[in-house]
Design a protein around this motif. Structure first.
Motif, PDB file in Angstrom:
ATOM      1  N   TYR A  64       0.839  -1.198   0.000  1.00  0.00           N
ATOM      2  CA  TYR A  64       0.000   0.000   0.000  1.00  0.00           C
ATOM      3  C   TYR A  64       0.881   1.257   0.000  1.00  0.00           C
ATOM      4  N   ALA A  65       1.947   1.223   0.833  1.00  0.00           N
ATOM      5  CA  ALA A  65       2.835   2.395   0.909  1.00  0.00           C
ATOM      6  C   ALA A  65       3.508   2.646  -0.438  1.00  0.00           C
ATOM      7  N   GLY A  66       3.903   1.561  -1.105  1.00  0.00           N
ATOM      8  CA  GLY A  66       4.535   1.694  -2.416  1.00  0.00           C
ATOM      9  C   GLY A  66       3.577   2.323  -3.420  1.00  0.00           C
ATOM     10  N   GLN A  67       2.311   1.917  -3.341  1.00  0.00           N
ATOM     11  CA  GLN A  67       1.313   2.494  -4.261  1.00  0.00           C
ATOM     12  C   GLN A  67       1.096   3.971  -3.959  1.00  0.00           C
ATOM     13  N   GLU A  68       1.102   4.305  -2.661  1.00  0.00           N
ATOM     14  CA  GLU A  68       0.914   5.713  -2.283  1.00  0.00           C
ATOM     15  C   GLU A  68       2.088   6.565  -2.774  1.00  0.00           C
ATOM     16  N   LYS A  69       3.298   5.976  -2.702  1.00  0.00           N
ATOM     17  CA  LYS A  69       4.463   6.722  -3.191  1.00  0.00           C
ATOM     18  C   LYS A  69       4.350   6.933  -4.707  1.00  0.00           C
ATOM     19  N   PHE A  70       3.878   5.892  -5.388  1.00  0.00           N
ATOM     20  CA  PHE A  70       3.678   6.015  -6.831  1.00  0.00           C
ATOM     21  C   PHE A  70       2.620   7.096  -7.120  1.00  0.00           C
ATOM     22  N   ASN A  71       1.569   7.135  -6.278  1.00  0.00           N
ATOM     23  CA  ASN A  71       0.542   8.171  -6.456  1.00  0.00           C
ATOM     24  C   ASN A  71       1.124   9.575  -6.351  1.00  0.00           C
ATOM     25  N   LEU A  72       2.079   9.751  -5.427  1.00  0.00           N
ATOM     26  CA  LEU A  72       2.743  11.061  -5.327  1.00  0.00           C
ATOM     27  C   LEU A  72       3.392  11.420  -6.653  1.00  0.00           C
ATOM     28  N   SER A  73       4.041  10.404  -7.240  1.00  0.00           N
ATOM     29  CA  SER A  73       4.737  10.641  -8.521  1.00  0.00           C
ATOM     30  C   SER A  73       3.757  10.982  -9.633  1.00  0.00           C
ATOM     31  N   ILE A  74       2.626  10.274  -9.630  1.00  0.00           N
ATOM     32  CA  ILE A  74       1.628  10.555 -10.665  1.00  0.00           C
ATOM     33  C   ILE A  74       1.078  11.974 -10.493  1.00  0.00           C
ATOM     34  N   GLN A  75       0.806  12.340  -9.236  1.00  0.00           N
ATOM     35  CA  GLN A  75       0.320  13.707  -8.972  1.00  0.00           C
ATOM     36  C   GLN A  75       1.339  14.730  -9.468  1.00  0.00           C
ATOM     37  N   ALA A  76       2.629  14.418  -9.221  1.00  0.00           N
ATOM     38  CA  ALA A  76       3.688  15.354  -9.648  1.00  0.00           C
ATOM     39  C   ALA A  76       3.730  15.454 -11.169  1.00  0.00           C
ATOM     40  N   SER A  77       3.603  14.306 -11.846  1.00  0.00           N
ATOM     41  CA  SER A  77       3.636  14.321 -13.329  1.00  0.00           C
ATOM     42  C   SER A  77       2.587  15.281 -13.878  1.00  0.00           C
ATOM     43  N   LYS A  78       1.428  15.296 -13.211  1.00  0.00           N
ATOM     44  CA  LYS A  78       0.331  16.146 -13.699  1.00  0.00           C
ATOM     45  C   LYS A  78       0.630  17.628 -13.492  1.00  0.00           C
ATOM     46  N   ARG A  79       1.556  17.935 -12.570  1.00  0.00           N
ATOM     47  CA  ARG A  79       1.813  19.338 -12.229  1.00  0.00           C
ATOM     48  C   ARG A  79       2.881  19.999 -13.096  1.00  0.00           C
ATOM     49  N   TRP A  80       3.779  19.201 -13.694  1.00  0.00           N
ATOM     50  CA  TRP A  80       4.989  19.806 -14.270  1.00  0.00           C
ATOM     51  C   TRP A  80       4.710  20.840 -15.367  1.00  0.00           C
ATOM     52  N   ASP A  81       3.752  20.554 -16.276  1.00  0.00           N
ATOM     53  CA  ASP A  81       3.517  21.510 -17.375  1.00  0.00           C
ATOM     54  C   ASP A  81       3.110  22.877 -16.826  1.00  0.00           C
ATOM     55  N   SER A  82       2.135  22.876 -15.901  1.00  0.00           N
ATOM     56  CA  SER A  82       1.653  24.169 -15.404  1.00  0.00           C
ATOM     57  C   SER A  82       2.691  24.834 -14.499  1.00  0.00           C
ATOM     58  N   TRP A  83       3.477  24.019 -13.778  1.00  0.00           N
ATOM     59  CA  TRP A  83       4.514  24.572 -12.898  1.00  0.00           C
ATOM     60  C   TRP A  83       5.571  25.284 -13.741  1.00  0.00           C
ATOM     61  N   ILE A  84       5.994  24.660 -14.823  1.00  0.00           N
ATOM     62  CA  ILE A  84       7.016  25.283 -15.684  1.00  0.00           C
ATOM     63  C   ILE A  84       6.454  26.534 -16.354  1.00  0.00           C
ATOM     64  N   LYS A  85       5.183  26.455 -16.746  1.00  0.00           N
ATOM     65  CA  LYS A  85       4.591  27.644 -17.375  1.00  0.00           C
ATOM     66  C   LYS A  85       4.592  28.810 -16.380  1.00  0.00           C
ATOM     67  N   LYS A  86       4.224  28.499 -15.147  1.00  0.00           N
ATOM     68  CA  LYS A  86       4.190  29.541 -14.109  1.00  0.00           C
ATOM     69  C   LYS A  86       5.589  30.145 -13.908  1.00  0.00           C
ATOM     70  N   ILE A  87       6.593  29.288 -13.887  1.00  0.00           N
ATOM     71  CA  ILE A  87       7.971  29.762 -13.696  1.00  0.00           C
ATOM     72  C   ILE A  87       8.399  30.586 -14.919  1.00  0.00           C
ATOM     73  N   ASP A 175      15.991  32.931  -8.421  1.00  0.00           N
ATOM     74  CA  ASP A 175      15.910  34.310  -8.936  1.00  0.00           C
ATOM     75  C   ASP A 175      14.501  34.867  -8.757  1.00  0.00           C
ATOM     76  N   ILE A 176      13.496  34.060  -9.063  1.00  0.00           N
ATOM     77  CA  ILE A 176      12.108  34.540  -8.922  1.00  0.00           C
ATOM     78  C   ILE A 176      11.822  34.843  -7.452  1.00  0.00           C
TER      79      ILE A 176
END
Ligand SMILES: Cc1cc2nc3c(=O)[nH]c(=O)nc-3n(C[C@H](O)[C@H](O)[C@H](O)COP(=O)(O)OP(=O)(O)OC[C@H]3O[C@@H](n4cnc5c(N)ncnc54)[C@H](O)[C@@H]3O)c2cc1C
Length: 488
Positions: A64-87, A175-176
């Protein structure tokens, strides 16, 4: 010096949390403490790959813990495009950050059976999650020109996983933070906490000054253990942090055969797999070794550098032997003894922890930074409590499974180092020898806690095999509580 919030540690998690806090509340006065050169930090040594699926192993999703860690990674994958755009919205065009999408996952036989198992586990997860990928002919991967006996026989292209220039990205965040928000960088090392009642009121820094805040976030990567040790009232309940020391290199690309996307193997032999990725200005990042130690290391080791170069020249591109070495890095992955992260508030008021991300903390940073910031400010967030800092060790292997898994990792490492066994049953002989060695470790530790293979291999590479076994024997018995944990 007084701040609303002080972040202790200036790696990717410290920077992402500071900036996320400022994005949510620009009025906050935030201090970030850490040496300007980020000595020994993991983030500067990472390429960094932004991989979730390509990080999967044959065992990582079984718990279960391994799946939760993977979920963190999936959540992060979804964030990168908008995070980079914001930066990028803050940056002039020439300084903007590129997210180089696309990862070629290769399966070659320059390793043990574990590579195949991990490769097929990734394939299974891709199918189960309907994640896009395509099977590609390894001979057509740009930049790949291995020795013939190291050629991959299968490879997958994952269009949604890629890489980012870690150094450029961290410079942009800094810098930001400096130019647009009330974030100050304090080029000093934190030494200890001042606690009144059950609250942290300030920290002492090496110059003799102190920094006061209502809230402190400890994000010093593997160095965090040093400060945790100064708080015996909580240190006993926090899984021990170790240092997954890794070496990486930057060389110039082979101009006739440019690596355009991440090329990587699955995770193998207690490490994050061989990987190469483009890094601007004709450079090629090559990573990475991983050896777990009790305390952080800051020097590149000759043996690990030799191994990494040998792997890159044999398995990625033999023509890289002509390349100049532009730079090399030594970083310490923050790894807990159970390999799971430490995220959230402690039982000491005002003290939060964000560390223990081990192999993929760079990838997880947009999600973890934002979630921590929200949690601290009392806003809705998507973090659950499974990885709270004060917790029991998370057990994902039985002792028997741990021994079997360690043997596979040892075999992998030996094959990658070009081990050639005589025919007729020697494979079994060697496995038995390793089995005895790993069993000896368990006999000495007197525990049934199933260690992950990386942690098991730590004893092999420790500066003092027997002394580290004594330490962990005490640790598993709870006797370490009477000792200073940073002595080794
Ligand atoms: C070789 C290598 C390759 C990697 N590749 C990848 C990858 O491809 N993708 C990925 O997602 N992850 C990768 N990782 C893992 C990733 O780098 C880490 O999980 C992540 O960077 C951890 O970030 P952090 O901010 O917690 O720690 P760190 O980056 O270690 O930052 C801690 C900071 O605290 C500072 N510090 C130390 N002592 C003090 C003190 N006393 N006071 C204040 N500050 C202090 C340090 O100098 C450092 O700057 C890799 C790691 C290594 C070593």
């Amino acid at each position: 010096m007084t701040y609303d919030i002080t972040i202790i540690g200036n790696g990717i998690l410290g920077l992402s949390t500071a900036l996320s806090l400022a994005f949510l509340d620009p009025s906050l006065k935030i201090g970030v403490v850490g040496p300007e050169n980020k000595e020994g930090g993991a983030s500067v040594a990472a390429g960094a790959m932004l991989n979730a699926f390509a990080e999967i192993t044959s065992t990582s999703l079984k718990s279960y813990a391994g799946q939760e860690k993977f979920n963190l990674s999936i959540q992060a994958s979804k964030r990168w495009d908008s995070w980079i755009k914001k930066i990028n919205d803050f940056l002039p065009v020439p300084d903007q950050i590129t997210y180089q999408k696309g990862t070629f996952l290769i399966l070659n036989s320059k390793s043990g059976i574990l590579d195949s198992e991990n490769f097929y586990s990734i394939l299974k997860a891709l199918n189960e999650h309907n994640e896009p990928y395509e099977e590609v002919n390894p001979a057509e991967i740009p930049g790949l020109h291995p020795l013939e006996d190291c050629r991959p026989l299968r490879s997958l292209y994952l269009p949604n996983e890629g890489c980012i220039d870690s150094g450029k990205f961290m410079r942009a965040l800094q810098d930001i933070a400096t130019n647009h928000y009330k974030i100050s960088f304090i080029n000093k090392k934190a030494k200890s906490f001042n606690v009144r009642g059950n609250s942290v009121t300030s920290i002492n820094i090496e110059s003799g000054e102190s920094i006061s805040s209502k809230t402190f976030v400890l994000a010093m990567g593997s160095y965090s253990q040093k400060l945790i040790d100064t708080l015996p009232q909580i240190s006993r309940n926090i899984p021990r942090l170790l240092s997954g020391m890794g070496c990486s290199l930057v060389v110039n690309q082979d101009n006739n055969n440019i690596v355009q996307h991440v090329i990587r193997t699955p995770n193998r032999s207690g490490a994050c797999g061989l990987h190469a990725m483009p890094q601007g200005e004709g450079n090629l990042y090559i990573g990475a070794t991983n050896n777990v130690y009790m305390n952080p290391k800051t020097h590149h080791k000759a043996g690990f550098t030799h191994f990494l170069l040998e792997c890159a020249l044999e398995q990625i591109n033999q023509n890289l032997h002509k390349s100049d070495i532009k730079t090399y890095y030594t970083g310490n992955r923050p790894a807990t003894i159970d390999t799971f992260p430490l995220i959230g508030e402690t039982s000491i008021n005002g003290l939060w922890l964000l560390t223990g991300t081990y192999r993929d903390g760079f990838h997880q940073s947009p999600f973890l930074g934002d979630s921590m910031a929200r949690k601290i400010l009392g806003l809705p967030h998507e973090l659950n409590n499974i990885f709270k800092p004060e917790r029991s060790l998370i057990k994902t292997f039985t002792k028997e499974e741990s021994i079997e898994e360690a043997i596979r990792h040892y075999m992998c490492g030996a094959y990658e180092r070009s081990m050639k066994l005589p025919k007729a049953g020697w494979d079994e002989v060697l496995r038995d020898l390793i089995h005895n060695r790993v069993n000896y470790v368990y006999d000495r530790l007197e525990t049934n806690f199933g260690l992950s293979p990386d942690m098991m291999m730590m004893f092999e590479f420790s500066d003092d095999f027997e002394e580290s076994l004594d330490y962990f024997k005490d640790y598993f018995k709870g006797n370490h509580l009477r000792k200073n944990l940073s002595i080794l």
